[in-house]
Design an enzyme around this catalytic site. Sequence first.
Site, PDB file in Angstrom:
ATOM      1  N   GLU A 289       0.810  -1.230   0.000  1.00  0.00           N
ATOM      2  CA  GLU A 289       0.000   0.000   0.000  1.00  0.00           C
ATOM      3  C   GLU A 289       0.838   1.272   0.000  1.00  0.00           C
ATOM      4  OE1 GLU A 289      -3.131   0.074   2.912  1.00  0.00           O
ATOM      5  OE2 GLU A 289      -4.129  -1.651   2.046  1.00  0.00           O
TER       6      GLU A 289
ATOM      7  N   GLU B 222      -5.281  -8.737   0.713  1.00  0.00           N
ATOM      8  CA  GLU B 222      -6.068  -8.402   1.903  1.00  0.00           C
ATOM      9  C   GLU B 222      -7.517  -8.178   1.506  1.00  0.00           C
ATOM     10  OE1 GLU B 222      -4.777  -5.033   4.308  1.00  0.00           O
ATOM     11  OE2 GLU B 222      -2.693  -5.635   4.081  1.00  0.00           O
TER      12      GLU B 222
HETATM   13  C1  GCO Z   1      -6.282  -0.721   9.935  1.00  0.00           C
HETATM   14  C2  GCO Z   1      -6.157  -1.120   8.520  1.00  0.00           C
HETATM   15  C3  GCO Z   1      -4.976  -2.046   8.347  1.00  0.00           C
HETATM   16  C4  GCO Z   1      -4.730  -2.370   6.944  1.00  0.00           C
HETATM   17  C5  GCO Z   1      -3.420  -2.993   6.574  1.00  0.00           C
HETATM   18  C6  GCO Z   1      -3.074  -2.416   5.246  1.00  0.00           C
HETATM   19  O1  GCO Z   1      -7.377  -0.775  10.471  1.00  0.00           O
HETATM   20  O2  GCO Z   1      -5.252  -0.350  10.488  1.00  0.00           O
HETATM   21  O3  GCO Z   1      -7.306  -1.690   8.023  1.00  0.00           O
HETATM   22  O4  GCO Z   1      -5.123  -3.140   9.187  1.00  0.00           O
HETATM   23  O5  GCO Z   1      -5.773  -3.088   6.376  1.00  0.00           O
HETATM   24  O6  GCO Z   1      -2.363  -2.807   7.451  1.00  0.00           O
HETATM   25  O7  GCO Z   1      -2.115  -3.152   4.609  1.00  0.00           O
END
Ligand code: GCO
Length: 475
Positions: free
Chosen positions: A167, A375
């Site tokens: 990301e 994800e």
């Molecule tokens: C959160 C996010 C993360 C991300 C992940 C991205 O709530 O902090 O949803 O968990 O999904 O780290 O790669």
Amino acid sequence: RERKPFPADFLWGAASAAYQVEGAWDADGKGPSVWDIFTREPGRTFQGSNGEVAVDHYHRFEEDVALMAEMGLKAYRFSVSWPRIFPTGRGAPNEAGLAFYERLIDALRAHGIEPVLTLYHWDLPQALQDEYGGWESRRIIADFEHYCVTLFQRFGGKVKWWVSLNEQNYNLTNAYQLGTHPPAVQDRKRFFAANHVAFLANATVIAAFRRHVPDGHIGPSFAYSPAYPASCDPAELLAFENAEEFTNHWWLGTYCFGRYPRGTLAWLRETGEAPEIMPGDEAILRAGTPDFVGINYYQTLTYTTNALDGVTMQRINTTGEKGTTPSSGVPGLYRTLPNPRVETTNWDWAIDPVGLRIGLRRLSSRYALPILITENGLGEFDTLTEDERVHDDYRIDYLRRHIEACRDGISDGVQLLGYCAWSFTDILSWLNGYQKRYGFVYVDRDEHDPRDLRRVRKDSFYWYRRVIASGGVDL
Ligand code: GCO
């Protein structure tokens, strides 16, 4: 029409990230990451939550891998913490850090679980931030390559699936535009400059990967929110096209074609925000294109024109309160708007399985590469009952509908390699702390006994086990 079945070698997985699960923030020679430092600043995260202990996966990985084996997982995506391997970002590797991941990888393989290794999930060594400004300096390219090659040499024989940057789009947007991730800057010029360096670093390590792990697969994980137009008004359709170009293809096009999309680049040159592209940069980008596109899919976003200035969005902020914030956008191009046609989670993310199918089709026809869902999952409040259960039927419903969308995508002709649910155990949500839970396995972080960290299988654990055992038939 009949839906095609999932391929026999489909990677049924679950995912995590080092900072969100490991804890042990200074164990065995690990250096501080930017997140270790940033979360100490007041007001940055929900109730000042941080990953110092997290769910203590560092010390409990054997128990966690045993749970994965019980579930029948075919793949586990995790990230390596750069400052565990190079406490100050470079120099000589810390053997204790490498040994930890070696034990984890061996434990996974002993259970027939394919390791999917993410090289970078945001925990930059603080030393490199201090020394030269992290992603804003080209000096990071060589340091990142050295770190990655160390892992390729050590684990390339055992790990065949690799994720380069996780990301980049979401992390750098937060870090350099919104000011909500370290180094908490709000400057669009610096944002595009940091992205340019990250693109070069990404391509450089992919090129190195080809030399070191010729039989492996590598690609970035992109936070993919397919764009929707708010209506069939041509002006809104144009705003949607603009958003699609600026929020998705700017990254994916650069990764996959090794070349910046010309339209967006021209626009940024006009506004003076374009990155400085030096001779040879595009050759580097072209030499490091991925084998697959990794996507983290959570939601779609709906766009309108800037004419609707003053539009607001509901959002839970880091104080844990539901608040109203101005919608975001780029002046003259597009602006987000709530979509009245879809439900949202408690954190106001659109729940949109059809959007996943649409997104898979868009990417597959534009980039013609296989796709790995790195994800997808639901962050919610969960309740542990007195008899030690978690009835998370809402999560089962969410995952079921998204897995159905995957099957639809496959029937539409998308080459889908696998599906990694986010997350395996509960994790630290970067900004929302431990109350926002994603896992199949509940982790008890009772404030009266924070070191307990007991693991409890949620209802979704048993459900996903059945899904995997049936190859995605028994949803
Ligand atoms: C959160 C996010 C993360 C991300 C992940 C991205 O709530 O902090 O949803 O968990 O999904 O780290 O790669």
